[in-house]
Scaffold this active site. Structure first.
Site, PDB file in Angstrom:
ATOM      1  CB  CYS A   1       9.025 -11.339  -9.525  1.00 22.47           C
ATOM      2  SG  CYS A   1      10.384  -9.852  -9.559  1.00 22.47           S
TER       3      CYS A   1
ATOM      4  CB  CYS B   1       2.685  -2.684  -0.612  1.00 24.61           C
ATOM      5  SG  CYS B   1       4.457  -2.290  -1.536  1.00 24.61           S
TER       6      CYS B   1
ATOM      7  CD  GLU C   1      -3.107 -11.773  -6.219  1.00 25.36           C
ATOM      8  OE1 GLU C   1      -2.903 -10.737  -5.398  1.00 25.36           O
ATOM      9  OE2 GLU C   1      -3.487 -12.892  -6.006  1.00 25.36           O
TER      10      GLU C   1
ATOM     11  CG  ASN D   1       1.530  -4.522   4.059  1.00 27.54           C
ATOM     12  OD1 ASN D   1       0.863  -4.207   5.086  1.00 27.54           O
ATOM     13  ND2 ASN D   1       1.842  -3.882   3.015  1.00 27.54           N
TER      14      ASN D   1
ATOM     15  CD  GLU E   1      12.485  -4.356 -12.328  1.00 24.72           C
ATOM     16  OE1 GLU E   1      12.503  -3.240 -13.170  1.00 24.72           O
ATOM     17  OE2 GLU E   1      12.571  -4.035 -11.002  1.00 24.72           O
TER      18      GLU E   1
ATOM     19  CB  CYS F   1       8.587  -9.080  -2.589  1.00 27.57           C
ATOM     20  SG  CYS F   1       7.195  -8.941  -3.792  1.00 27.57           S
TER      21      CYS F   1
ATOM     22  CB  CYS G   1      12.582  -8.496  -3.393  1.00 22.49           C
ATOM     23  SG  CYS G   1      13.337  -7.430  -4.641  1.00 22.49           S
TER      24      CYS G   1
ATOM     25  CG  LEU H   1      17.315   2.561  -1.423  1.00 20.91           C
ATOM     26  CD1 LEU H   1      18.123   2.081  -2.682  1.00 20.91           C
ATOM     27  CD2 LEU H   1      17.584   3.901  -1.026  1.00 20.91           C
ATOM     28  CG  HIS H   2      12.931  -2.071  -0.298  1.00 23.27           C
ATOM     29  ND1 HIS H   2      11.835  -1.589  -0.114  1.00 23.27           N
ATOM     30  CD2 HIS H   2      12.915  -2.611  -1.589  1.00 23.27           C
ATOM     31  CE1 HIS H   2      10.991  -1.635  -1.046  1.00 23.27           C
ATOM     32  NE2 HIS H   2      11.451  -2.037  -1.950  1.00 23.27           N
TER      33      HIS H   2
ATOM     34  CB  CYS I   1      -0.950  -1.514  -7.945  1.00 22.78           C
ATOM     35  SG  CYS I   1       0.719  -2.310  -7.920  1.00 22.78           S
TER      36      CYS I   1
END
Length: 384
Positions: free
Chosen positions: A122, A351, A102, A308, A177, A129, A126, A231-232, A115
């Protein structure tokens, strides 16, 4: 320079869509043509949107026929286009092998930020996500990455090199990534910033990484693209849970690598630090104070991203009061801080919501269980 494919003997035509200027020059040399042809073809492909060599009217018929015999210009196929009520556009793009990725275009006050994805699924996992929960299939080729730019431009009508720029900014923040697909991503970046292609400035192309430190060090040797880091979390204990690659490259190593990258630039740009805020996990004012200590060591600006929701996640979006309280701690510490407005969530384009259609080679998607019970307890334990 070595050309990736045997252009003459291969039964498959080479796709020139993702070829950087240097690789395109090497291609023309490999078929006995002058390297300057690369500039002509670059302009036709990326500025005029040519899909066949027959459109290239300033190239001789003989050369056009020669090119058609060994090469092609093939962009990915759009499977679905959705347009949000706020103007955000999302494409599901079908790729060879049956998977899909996407891409999202976000218009905002004269800007249009695209984006793009760099992997099918991925290779990281994470916890907040949606993409990571789909598992991983493969890296995208440079043609599949730059093809997303073409799709976005073409969605507004025919290419017009003399008109207004339809895509003003590109961020490699979609599925995947980017630094785990290093060579193809770098080729695509070079095309985005190439004057004879898309001509975007180094300030308008941003690569976002979760922190693959060796590849980040390698990146500064080949480009000066803008940098963002995911970072998160303000501590290694919590980041180990949210961003598992932190176990290999902890926060101190990531910050040091970012400083090395920024020191290599010849201007005063700063790193964009992305911080997804999750209710009860990383949104407490005490964690904001911990984050201040981390970011004071890095020339940066902070982008707070309220979580989200997506299916099979037990995480929740923080309250507006919690978001503003966290932001105030950062602002009082002198750190430039913005809160990302949620865009395109009605078409799952916000996101962290990109999922595509991943034929998962890792089988991670089969094993995924929503974070709760013991795992959730562990995250809560490290969140204060």
């Amino acid at each position: 320079m070595k050309v990736e494919t045997d252009m003459i003997e291969s039964t498959n035509k080479v796709n020139l869509l993702g070829y950087s200027p240097k690789k395109l020059e090497a291609f023309f040399e490999s078929i006995g043509e002058k390297p300057f042809r690369a500039t002509q073809v670059l302009k036709w492909i990326h500025q005029f949107g040519a899909s066949s060599f027959d459109e290239m009217t300033n190239i001789s018929k003989v050369l056009r026929e020669k090119l058609s015999a060994v090469a092609e210009i093939r962009e990915p196929e759009v499977q679905v286009q959705n347009i949000s009520k706020d103007g955000t556009r999302k494409w599901v793009i079908k790729l060879d092998g049956g998977s899909a990725v996407e891409a999202v275009l976000i218009p905002d006050n004269g800007r249009a930020t695209l984006c793009v994805s760099s992997q099918i699924g991925c290779s990281l996992d994470c916890s907040f996500c949606s993409t990571g929960k789909q598992g991983f299939n493969r890296n995208l080729s440079a043609a599949e990455i730059i093809g997303q730019v073409r799709v976005a431009i073409r969605s507004f009508g025919p290419f017009d090199p003399s008109g207004d720029r339809r895509v003003t900014n590109v961020v490699l923040m979609g599925m995947g990534e980017p630094l785990m697909n290093f060579d193809n991503v770098v080729d695509a970046i070079h095309l985005m910033m190439e004057d004879n292609a898309y001509g975007l400035s180094k300030r308008r192309v941003t690569l976002s990484t979760a922190g693959v430190v060796p590849q980040l060090d390698k990146l500064r040797e080949v480009t000066d693209v803008s940098l963002a880091i995911s970072l998160h979390a303000p501590t290694n204990e919590l980041r180990d849970q949210l961003v598992p690659i932190n176990k290999r490259y902890p926060i101190d190593e990531l910050v040091a690598a970012c400083n090395r990258y920024m020191d290599s630039l010849n201007d005063k740009r700063v790193v964009t630090v992305e911080y997804t805020m999750i209710a009860g996990v990383n949104d407490h004012p005490s964690q904001a104070k911990q984050l201040v200590k981390v970011l004071k060591r890095l020339p940066c600006k902070l982008n707070l991203i309220p979580f989200n929701p997506f299916p099979n996640s037990d995480y929740q979006r923080p309250s507006e009061d919690a978001i503003q309280a966290f932001k105030m701690v950062m602002v009082r510490a002198g750190i430039i801080t913005t809160v990302r407005r949620t865009r395109g969530d009605d078409v799952d384009a916000a996101c962290g919501q990109l999922v595509g259609q991943v034929m998962d080679r890792t089988r991670r998607s089969e094993k995924y269980i929503p974070l709760k019970d013991e795992t959730a307890v562990q995250i809560q334990k490290h969140s204060r």
